[in-house]
Design a protein around this motif. Structure first.
Motif, PDB file in Angstrom:
ATOM      1  N   SER A 134      29.716 -53.934  41.625  1.00  0.00           N
ATOM      2  CA  SER A 134      29.214 -55.200  42.169  1.00  0.00           C
ATOM      3  C   SER A 134      30.358 -56.075  42.667  1.00  0.00           C
ATOM      4  CB  SER A 134      28.407 -55.956  41.102  1.00  0.00           C
ATOM      5  OG  SER A 134      27.343 -55.184  40.620  1.00  0.00           O
TER       6      SER A 134
ATOM      7  N   LEU B 202      31.771 -54.718  45.909  1.00  0.00           N
ATOM      8  CA  LEU B 202      30.882 -54.964  47.043  1.00  0.00           C
ATOM      9  C   LEU B 202      30.968 -56.416  47.515  1.00  0.00           C
ATOM     10  CD1 LEU B 202      27.709 -52.982  45.874  1.00  0.00           C
ATOM     11  CD2 LEU B 202      29.312 -52.297  47.663  1.00  0.00           C
TER      12      LEU B 202
ATOM     13  N   PHE C  14      20.561 -53.458  51.003  1.00  0.00           N
ATOM     14  CA  PHE C  14      21.208 -52.256  50.473  1.00  0.00           C
ATOM     15  C   PHE C  14      20.538 -51.019  51.076  1.00  0.00           C
ATOM     16  CE2 PHE C  14      22.007 -55.431  47.166  1.00  0.00           C
ATOM     17  CZ  PHE C  14      23.367 -55.258  46.949  1.00  0.00           C
TER      18      PHE C  14
ATOM     19  N   SER D  25      21.423 -45.387  47.922  1.00  0.00           N
ATOM     20  CA  SER D  25      21.752 -45.596  46.508  1.00  0.00           C
ATOM     21  C   SER D  25      23.169 -45.100  46.223  1.00  0.00           C
ATOM     22  CB  SER D  25      20.763 -44.840  45.617  1.00  0.00           C
ATOM     23  OG  SER D  25      20.855 -43.446  45.852  1.00  0.00           O
TER      24      SER D  25
ATOM     25  N   PHE E 195      22.129 -49.299  40.739  1.00  0.00           N
ATOM     26  CA  PHE E 195      22.339 -48.986  42.146  1.00  0.00           C
ATOM     27  C   PHE E 195      21.854 -47.581  42.521  1.00  0.00           C
ATOM     28  CE2 PHE E 195      25.337 -52.358  41.195  1.00  0.00           C
ATOM     29  CZ  PHE E 195      25.155 -53.211  42.273  1.00  0.00           C
TER      30      PHE E 195
ATOM     31  N   GLY F 272      17.471 -45.995  44.968  1.00  0.00           N
ATOM     32  CA  GLY F 272      17.952 -47.168  45.678  1.00  0.00           C
ATOM     33  C   GLY F 272      16.824 -48.169  45.855  1.00  0.00           C
TER      34      GLY F 272
ATOM     35  N   ASN G 230      16.120 -52.156  46.419  1.00  0.00           N
ATOM     36  CA  ASN G 230      16.713 -53.448  46.728  1.00  0.00           C
ATOM     37  C   ASN G 230      16.299 -54.538  45.740  1.00  0.00           C
ATOM     38  OD1 ASN G 230      18.134 -54.124  49.695  1.00  0.00           O
ATOM     39  ND2 ASN G 230      17.263 -52.090  49.496  1.00  0.00           N
TER      40      ASN G 230
ATOM     41  N   MET H 198      18.131 -54.195  42.510  1.00  0.00           N
ATOM     42  CA  MET H 198      19.539 -54.579  42.648  1.00  0.00           C
ATOM     43  C   MET H 198      19.699 -56.098  42.707  1.00  0.00           C
ATOM     44  SD  MET H 198      20.859 -51.732  45.400  1.00  0.00           S
ATOM     45  CE  MET H 198      20.190 -50.074  45.379  1.00  0.00           C
TER      46      MET H 198
ATOM     47  N   ILE I  17      24.733 -53.124  53.400  1.00  0.00           N
ATOM     48  CA  ILE I  17      25.647 -52.383  52.521  1.00  0.00           C
ATOM     49  C   ILE I  17      25.104 -50.972  52.400  1.00  0.00           C
ATOM     50  CG2 ILE I  17      26.687 -52.233  50.223  1.00  0.00           C
ATOM     51  CD1 ILE I  17      26.267 -55.232  49.918  1.00  0.00           C
TER      52      ILE I  17
ATOM     53  N   LEU J  25      25.087 -47.692  50.801  1.00  0.00           N
ATOM     54  CA  LEU J  25      25.541 -47.032  49.579  1.00  0.00           C
ATOM     55  C   LEU J  25      25.551 -45.514  49.711  1.00  0.00           C
ATOM     56  CD1 LEU J  25      23.652 -49.253  46.988  1.00  0.00           C
ATOM     57  CD2 LEU J  25      26.050 -49.399  47.636  1.00  0.00           C
TER      58      LEU J  25
ATOM     59  N   ASN K 284      13.882 -48.665  49.478  1.00  0.00           N
ATOM     60  CA  ASN K 284      14.885 -49.369  50.280  1.00  0.00           C
ATOM     61  C   ASN K 284      14.185 -50.257  51.310  1.00  0.00           C
ATOM     62  OD1 ASN K 284      17.130 -46.670  50.036  1.00  0.00           O
ATOM     63  ND2 ASN K 284      17.585 -48.741  49.391  1.00  0.00           N
TER      64      ASN K 284
END
Length: 487
Positions: free
Chosen positions: A372, A375, A395, A398, A418, A423, A425, A428, A476, A478, A486
């Motif tokens: 975190s 990022l 995001f 993942s 994450f 993944g 969002n 997160m 971002i 990942l 997502n």
């Protein structure tokens, strides 16, 4: 009066023994609160109502802290679980040493770790278990009032967590076996008890289902189809369902179940000792053997009912089945002191596994915190003037941070926020907020769709170019793989 005081002292000793045992088994989480998967939402009211857990929702809404309080919530759960152990031992009419051994063995299988990991339900789960055992105590009175009390307490238990009523089913089988060994139970009486329990439980299940809909409707919440979705019967080929069930149950006897459950196959040893002993002594042989086997099979009642395997948190009968068969053998052979020593050894094994589970979660949060920070720092390094309270963040995909303490067969333990759901969002965002790292703004639907398209051409993390400001949204990336979450 003296007999009453002795019984009270036995209950007190059992309670203290249980509490010490639970503190040893869950000591790391008690002293090192760790945010786990599903602990990130700060308000679970609508979600738990939707899942049919209206009792839990109301308890949290009006009495207990929502979502939880570090240390306090787990300590309260331990106190209630200890009271449940003491009440269970009293219900089984065990001697002091037997009660203490039973309480230790009950804590020795750390199945509850998979429940206590979720602080937002740990204390209510304990309340549900206590009500389940208390319902059996009421049923034993044999009166109309006792039957009504049984139904009420079972509804309370069901309204918190639906599968906990099976804890009482397993304990009832243990009680029948122990009573048969003491020549206080006949086959006919046992059958009547089981039929009465089953009938009243069915009534409680029906009433709970009705109340669940009424409470959810009152708060304008729709009941989810989660429970019906997990049923295996009728949705797959019969052979496939049976094979899956067989494989799942076999895992619990071949040391392949979830981490921490590897002591469970040891129940076969006392079970065989009970069966052989009952045959040789020819004393209530049929009932003792039948009841003891029923205890073992009761561990998988829910699996057989719905036709599928379940995550370890739902296998709520495992501890009482494990401790129950152990204590049946202890009563049968009257090995009181030896049983205490054995239960302490089992406790040490269980405590080792449980604390390792919670430490793996603790290390997962260390990894998540580090990721975190990387990022957020990357965002500010690339865009120094950005205001994350106004600029949405999306995001893409993942990411699984390195965690050398992660255990492959530990379900949610050690997982990263994450990576979960491939993944997610929303998960997160809530994690970053609950951990006081960042309060990110989520993009609207149109921005999400555009970010999903624009993110395809970005490199994946840890490449720092995975962070990009595109049309007012920080993307971002990942990983290259998107999931349905997502968005």
């Amino acid at each position: 009066m003296e007999k009453y005081l002795i019984k009270n002292k036995t209950t007190m000793y059992t309670f203290i023994t249980a509490m010490i045992s639970y503190i040893i088994v869950y000591g790391f989480e008690l002293t090192h609160f760790t945010l786990s998967i599903d602990e990130e939402p700060m308000d679970n009211f609508a979600q738990t109502l939707s899942a049919g857990r209206w009792g839990h929702a109301l308890l949290r809404h009006y009495i207990l802290p929502e979502p939880y309080v570090p240390f306090f919530t787990l300590m309260l759960a331990i106190i209630i679980l200890s009271a449940t152990s003491a009440l269970s031992a009293k219900y089984l009419m065990l001697s002091r040493l037997q009660s203490m051994s039973f309480a230790i063995a009950l804590a020795a299988i750390p199945q509850m770790a998979y429940q206590l990991e979720f602080s937002n339900q740990s204390d209510t789960i304990a309340i549900s278990m206590f009500c389940s055992v208390a319902s059996l105590v009421s049923l034993n009175k044999g009166s109309l009032k006792g039957c009504i009390t049984f139904i009420i307490l079972t509804i309370v238990s069901l309204s918190i967590y639906q599968s906990i009523f099976l804890f009482a089913a397993s304990l009832l089988c243990v009680w029948i076996a122990v009573s048969a060994i003491k020549s206080e139970m006949t086959f006919n009486v046992a059958l009547k008890k089981v039929v009465l329990f089953s009938t009243l439980t069915l009534a409680a299940l029906m009433l709970d289902a009705t109340l669940s809909k009424l409470v959810a409707s009152h708060y304008n919440v729709m009941i989810s189809g989660y429970l019906s979705a997990i049923v295996g019967w009728g949705k797959s080929d019969l052979n496939q369902v049976l094979n899956n069930l067989f494989s799942f149950i076999r895992s619990y006897f071949t040391f392949n179940a979830a981490f921490g459950m590897n002591s469970f196959p040891l129940v076969v040893i006392p079970l065989m000792a009970i069966i052989v002993g009952a045959i040789l002594k020819r004393k209530s042989t049929t009932l003792i053997i039948f009841a003891s086997i029923a205890v073992l099979l009761s561990a998988f009642l829910l699996n057989l009912a719905i036709g599928t395997g379940l995550p370890p948190r739902a296998m709520t009968q495992i501890p009482v089945v494990f401790a129950g068969i152990f204590i049946i053998a202890v009563v049968f052979y009257n090995y009181n002191i030896s049983a205490l020593y054995v239960s302490v050894i089992l406790l040490a094994v269980g405590a080792s596994a449980s604390n390792k589970l919670f430490y793996s979660d603790y290390m997962a949060r260390q990894a998540d915190n580090q990721l975190s920070s990387q990022l957020i720092n990357t965002i500010y390094l690339k865009y120094p003037s950005i205001d994350l309270s106004k600029t949405p963040v999306f995001f893409y995909g993942s990411f699984t941070p390195f965690n050398s303490w992660r255990i492959p067969t530990a379900d949610v333990f050690g997982a990263s926020f994450f990576e979960w759901d491939g993944g997610n969002n929303q998960r997160m965002y809530k994690y970053l907020s609950a951990a006081n790292i960042a309060d990110l703004k989520s993009p609207d639907t149109a921005q999400v769709e555009k970010s999903r398209l624009m993110g395809e051409s970005l490199p994946a993390w840890p490449n720092r170019d995975a962070v990009a400001l595109v049309d007012g949204v920080v993307i971002i990336k990942l990983s290259n793989k998107l999931s349905d979450y997502n968005k």
